[in-house]
Design an enzyme around this catalytic site. Structure first.
Site, PDB file in Angstrom:
ATOM      1  N   ARG A 183      -5.748   0.726 -13.280  1.00  0.00           N
ATOM      2  CA  ARG A 183      -5.871   2.188 -13.129  1.00  0.00           C
ATOM      3  C   ARG A 183      -4.592   2.881 -13.588  1.00  0.00           C
ATOM      4  NH1 ARG A 183      -7.588   4.548  -7.314  1.00  0.00           N
ATOM      5  NH2 ARG A 183      -5.410   4.068  -6.828  1.00  0.00           N
TER       6      ARG A 183
ATOM      7  N   ARG B  28       7.383  14.594 -26.129  1.00  0.00           N
ATOM      8  CA  ARG B  28       8.044  13.834 -27.216  1.00  0.00           C
ATOM      9  C   ARG B  28       9.559  13.880 -27.082  1.00  0.00           C
ATOM     10  NH1 ARG B  28       5.162  16.717 -32.215  1.00  0.00           N
ATOM     11  NH2 ARG B  28       5.991  18.411 -30.942  1.00  0.00           N
TER      12      ARG B  28
ATOM     13  N   LYS C 248      -4.519   9.424 -12.149  1.00  0.00           N
ATOM     14  CA  LYS C 248      -3.698   9.492 -10.932  1.00  0.00           C
ATOM     15  C   LYS C 248      -2.297   9.934 -11.358  1.00  0.00           C
ATOM     16  CE  LYS C 248      -2.882   7.034  -6.610  1.00  0.00           C
ATOM     17  NZ  LYS C 248      -3.230   8.147  -5.729  1.00  0.00           N
TER      18      LYS C 248
ATOM     19  N   GLU D 104     -14.155  14.823  -2.712  1.00  0.00           N
ATOM     20  CA  GLU D 104     -13.339  13.842  -1.986  1.00  0.00           C
ATOM     21  C   GLU D 104     -12.418  14.546  -1.010  1.00  0.00           C
ATOM     22  OE1 GLU D 104     -10.781  11.631  -4.656  1.00  0.00           O
ATOM     23  OE2 GLU D 104     -10.290  13.407  -5.825  1.00  0.00           O
TER      24      GLU D 104
HETATM   25  N1  PMP Z   1      -8.679  10.246  -3.869  1.00  0.00           N
HETATM   26  C1  PMP Z   1      -7.417  10.676  -4.028  1.00  0.00           C
HETATM   27  C2  PMP Z   1      -7.178  12.043  -4.523  1.00  0.00           C
HETATM   28  C3  PMP Z   1      -6.341   9.812  -3.711  1.00  0.00           C
HETATM   29  O1  PMP Z   1      -5.087  10.227  -3.867  1.00  0.00           O
HETATM   30  C4  PMP Z   1      -6.628   8.521  -3.210  1.00  0.00           C
HETATM   31  C5  PMP Z   1      -5.497   7.611  -2.821  1.00  0.00           C
HETATM   32  N2  PMP Z   1      -5.000   6.884  -3.927  1.00  0.00           N
HETATM   33  C6  PMP Z   1      -7.968   8.120  -3.083  1.00  0.00           C
HETATM   34  C7  PMP Z   1      -8.961   9.020  -3.431  1.00  0.00           C
HETATM   35  C8  PMP Z   1      -8.331   6.757  -2.608  1.00  0.00           C
HETATM   36  O2  PMP Z   1      -8.041   5.819  -3.614  1.00  0.00           O
HETATM   37  P1  PMP Z   1      -7.646   4.320  -3.252  1.00  0.00           P
HETATM   38  O3  PMP Z   1      -8.760   3.741  -2.469  1.00  0.00           O
HETATM   39  O4  PMP Z   1      -7.454   3.674  -4.576  1.00  0.00           O
HETATM   40  O5  PMP Z   1      -6.383   4.389  -2.451  1.00  0.00           O
END
Ligand code: PMP
Length: 288
Positions: free
Chosen positions: A50, A103, A149, A182
């Site tokens: 990732r 850059r 991320k 989420e």
């Molecule tokens: N959504 C967001 C916005 C996050 O920051 C995280 C934490 N990394 C998750 C979901 C959960 O992801 P993971 O299970 O990979 O920690």
């Protein structure tokens, strides 16, 4: 504590980056939050994949190969004498000038911090969490895709500020169309007619590693799992609801926007998955 910084292990006082680093100036960079359980780094391959995908998406050339990065992560945890840990892996764009142009940043920085994990209170797992939806909408996939991320977490922080002001430990975000996406740092699942449903990546979520693990474990249990759009109404009438994330693992949700979810206690599917996840995490991962 020893921190990995650009190939060296240094004490925290010496772990410093430039004020011209675009990670600081613009949130230009990528990161991962990883856990080690019982002397094994959980889903390290998935986290590194990732990280490298996030970097590729923003044209950030990570100065270590995938294998070198894996070795650096394991070595950082070892050097700190930890068997259970929370690992923060950060790749910043590096120092440039005051303009936006990446850059101008020839040397990205790699930072690895291995620390003790701060756990959520056990009470949240036994009683469940009350959450609210917030006004701050999750970034759209065509603006800053949540699948990246990146170090630019202001969208999540704005939602977290709403949570703080309302006195809630975690909140649920919607996308611009009003679909549930989420939490500020966790993915969301509901149980409906005994089936597990979680929002699909294209709606605007980070594809959580815990989320993927839960989907696998649920399928192994013979549960039906689907990625589908759903709304706050579906949340309010769900039989069960829970959040997943590296730090939180699986947290039952028992109330959303003042509506009791199911019986108002952690549901049977949630409890089963919570236990299955804990068991799985204790026994799987890349050995230190
Ligand atoms: N959504 C967001 C916005 C996050 O920051 C995280 C934490 N990394 C998750 C979901 C959960 O992801 P993971 O299970 O990979 O920690």
């Amino acid at each position: 504590m020893l921190i990995y910084l650009d190939g060296k292990f240094v004490p925290p006082e010496e772990a410093k980056v430039s004020v011209f680093d675009h990670g600081l100036l613009y949130g230009d960079g990528v990161f991962e939050g990883i856990r080690a359980y019982n002397g094994r780094v959980f889903k390290l391959t998935e986290h590194l994949d990732r990280l490298y995908e996030s970097a590729r998406s923003i044209l950030l050339d990570i100065p270590l190969s995938w294998k070198e990065m894996e070795a650096a992560v394991l070595e950082t945890v070892r050097r700190n004498g930890l068997r259970d840990a929370y690992i923060r892996l950060v790749v910043t764009r590096g120092a440039g000038d005051l303009g936006l142009d990446p850059r101008k940043c020839p040397q990205p920085s790699v930072i690895i911090i291995a620390d003790k994990i701060t756990l959520w209170p056990e009470e949240l797992y036994t009683k469940g969490l009350k959450v609210k939806t917030v006004a701050t909408r999750r970034n759209a996939v065509d603006t800053l895709n949540p699948r990246i991320k990146s170090l630019n977490y202001l969208n999540n922080i704005l939602a977290k500020i709403e949570a703080n002001l309302m006195g809630y430990p975690e909140v649920v975000m919607l996308n611009a169309q009003g679909y549930v996406v989420e939490g500020t740092g966790d993915n969301i699942f509901i149980v409906k007619k005994g089936r597990l449903i979680t929002p699909p990546p294209y709606v605007g979520i980070l594809e959580g590693i815990t989320r993927a693990t839960i989907m696998d474990l649920a399928r192994e249990m013979g549960l039906s799992v689907s990625e589908d759009l759903f709304t706050t109404h579906d949340l309010y009438v769900a039989e069960e609801c829970f959040l997943t994330g590296t730090a939180a693992e699986v947290i039952p949700v028992v109330e959303v926007d003042g509506r009791q979810v199911g019986q108002g206690v952690p549901g049977p599917v949630t409890v089963k998955l919570m236990q299955a996840f804990r068991e799985y995490a204790q026994n799987n991962g890349t050995p230190l």
